[in-house]
Design a protein around this motif. Structure first.
Motif, mmCIF file in Angstrom:
data_model
loop_
_atom_site.group_PDB
_atom_site.id
_atom_site.type_symbol
_atom_site.label_atom_id
_atom_site.label_comp_id
_atom_site.label_asym_id
_atom_site.label_seq_id
_atom_site.Cartn_x
_atom_site.Cartn_y
_atom_site.Cartn_z
ATOM 1 N N HIS A 33 93.794 -24.106 97.337
ATOM 2 C CA HIS A 33 93.735 -25.095 96.436
ATOM 3 C C HIS A 33 94.454 -26.444 96.445
ATOM 4 O O HIS A 33 94.522 -27.348 95.729
ATOM 5 C CB HIS A 33 93.677 -24.723 94.956
ATOM 6 N N PHE A 34 95.571 -26.376 97.596
ATOM 7 C CA PHE A 34 96.501 -27.504 97.811
ATOM 8 C C PHE A 34 95.957 -28.010 99.175
ATOM 9 O O PHE A 34 95.383 -27.615 100.176
ATOM 10 C CB PHE A 34 97.671 -26.939 98.186
ATOM 11 N N LYS A 35 96.193 -29.403 98.993
ATOM 12 C CA LYS A 35 95.814 -30.185 100.386
ATOM 13 C C LYS A 35 97.485 -30.790 100.843
ATOM 14 O O LYS A 35 98.070 -31.662 100.042
ATOM 15 C CB LYS A 35 94.912 -31.216 99.994
ATOM 16 N N ALA A 36 97.607 -30.325 101.774
ATOM 17 C CA ALA A 36 99.145 -30.800 102.494
ATOM 18 C C ALA A 36 99.236 -30.996 104.130
ATOM 19 O O ALA A 36 98.319 -30.676 104.646
ATOM 20 C CB ALA A 36 100.008 -29.472 102.097
ATOM 21 N N GLN A 37 100.257 -31.561 104.238
ATOM 22 C CA GLN A 37 100.359 -31.985 105.592
ATOM 23 C C GLN A 37 101.914 -32.108 105.726
ATOM 24 O O GLN A 37 102.570 -32.366 104.810
ATOM 25 C CB GLN A 37 99.907 -33.158 106.155
ATOM 26 N N VAL A 72 97.088 -34.327 94.886
ATOM 27 C CA VAL A 72 96.208 -33.871 93.546
ATOM 28 C C VAL A 72 95.336 -34.645 93.155
ATOM 29 O O VAL A 72 94.995 -35.774 93.474
ATOM 30 C CB VAL A 72 97.361 -33.637 92.405
ATOM 31 N N ASP A 73 94.247 -33.872 92.408
ATOM 32 C CA ASP A 73 93.211 -34.702 91.850
ATOM 33 C C ASP A 73 93.560 -35.829 90.827
ATOM 34 O O ASP A 73 94.533 -35.628 90.072
ATOM 35 C CB ASP A 73 92.521 -33.608 90.976
ATOM 36 N N SER A 74 92.831 -36.683 91.242
ATOM 37 C CA SER A 74 93.299 -38.153 90.614
ATOM 38 C C SER A 74 93.147 -38.101 89.181
ATOM 39 O O SER A 74 93.648 -38.666 88.313
ATOM 40 C CB SER A 74 92.572 -39.545 90.994
ATOM 41 N N GLN A 75 92.181 -36.784 88.640
ATOM 42 C CA GLN A 75 91.948 -36.843 87.248
ATOM 43 C C GLN A 75 93.083 -36.023 86.452
ATOM 44 O O GLN A 75 93.133 -35.704 85.261
ATOM 45 C CB GLN A 75 90.641 -36.184 86.798
ATOM 46 N N SER A 121 103.073 -40.410 93.052
ATOM 47 C CA SER A 121 102.527 -41.625 93.417
ATOM 48 C C SER A 121 101.640 -41.766 94.613
ATOM 49 O O SER A 121 101.114 -40.520 94.791
ATOM 50 C CB SER A 121 104.078 -42.132 93.885
ATOM 51 N N GLU A 122 101.467 -42.859 95.043
ATOM 52 C CA GLU A 122 100.380 -42.984 96.005
ATOM 53 C C GLU A 122 101.013 -42.682 97.417
ATOM 54 O O GLU A 122 102.076 -43.381 97.807
ATOM 55 C CB GLU A 122 99.818 -44.473 96.066
ATOM 56 N N LEU A 130 96.541 -41.349 98.638
ATOM 57 C CA LEU A 130 96.080 -40.819 97.597
ATOM 58 C C LEU A 130 97.359 -40.232 96.671
ATOM 59 O O LEU A 130 98.496 -40.449 97.048
ATOM 60 C CB LEU A 130 95.439 -39.485 98.174
ATOM 61 N N PRO A 131 96.686 -39.925 95.521
ATOM 62 C CA PRO A 131 98.027 -39.567 94.462
ATOM 63 C C PRO A 131 98.658 -38.232 94.761
ATOM 64 O O PRO A 131 97.863 -37.060 95.418
ATOM 65 C CB PRO A 131 97.403 -39.244 93.210
#
Length: 222
Positions: A33-37, A72-75, A121-122, A130-131
């Motif tokens: 559930h994470f998006k990472a680089q 993370v999800d912007s919401q 932050s962005e 993305l946030p």
């Protein structure tokens, strides 16, 4: 034969390297559930150690900084996003320590991890913004000084190191890439990029990436 510093094996080896290991872990259920680089920076220095039988041994202590970006999800509310980032950091630290405990190339496992977590932050992510959070984790790797050899047949299969690659372009070969200025001069800054993954955005216009240390795959002795 050419000489490849053993630290490149410790970090980039396809089977046992730290960055290869972490790249695989980011694809597991724990991190689903994470998006990472990530990328990294190293500051290497040597110290001499004398053993109990009065013989001397050279060991290398590598100060290693792992830089990650997670989105993370912007919401998501900012407080929930912070908890999300801290959870990711805890999982990451556990994986780093587990890798060090299993690594035969290290003289001792990692005992302490320090670092920082940015404010929400962005952040640059896959060619856009993305946030999310920037996470820095710093620790030392201790290993015996030495080199590993690569045959000329292996060397001939490597991508020519003079090739330049633009941000967003797919990585042709896993390895360590130096950030190159528009005038063709190296900046001294390096990232690690995995084959097939896009190169990250650069800090200034008209910069590119050049391969400096390819990931080398071990061959079976059988």
């Amino acid at each position: 034969m050419i000489q490849i510093p053993i630290i490149r094996q410790i970090l980039l080896d396809a089977d046992t390297g730290l960055l290869s290991y972490l790249s695989q872990q980011l694809q597991t259920q724990s991190f689903s559930h994470f998006k990472a680089q990530f990328g990294f920076h190293v500051d290497e220095y040597c110290t001499q150690v004398t053993s109990n039988d009065h013989s001397s041994e050279i060991q290398t202590i590598l100060l290693f900084t792992l830089k990650l970006s997670i989105v993370v999800d912007s919401q998501t509310r900012s407080d929930e996003a912070m908890l999300h980032a801290l959870e990711f950091q805890e999982l990451l630290d556990a994986q780093i320590i587990r890798w060090s405990q299993d690594s035969e190339k290290l003289l001792k496992p990692i005992s302490e991890i320090k670092g920082a977590l940015s404010q929400l932050s962005e952040i640059p992510f896959h060619g856009g913004y993305l946030p999310g959070f920037d996470i820095h984790r710093q620790f030392t790797l201790v290993y015996s000084a030495g080199t590993t050899q690569v045959s000329q047949s292996d060397e001939q299969t490597l991508e020519p190191q003079s090739s330049l690659h633009r941000p967003g372009e797919r990585t042709p070969q896993s390895g360590q890439y130096e950030l190159i200025n528009s005038d063709g001069d190296g900046t001294g800054l390096e990232i690690t990029s995995i084959s097939g993954h896009p190169f990250p955005p650069t800090t200034e216009p008209d910069q590119s990436y050049r391969l400096v240390d390819p990931t080398l795959h071990k061959k079976s002795n059988r």
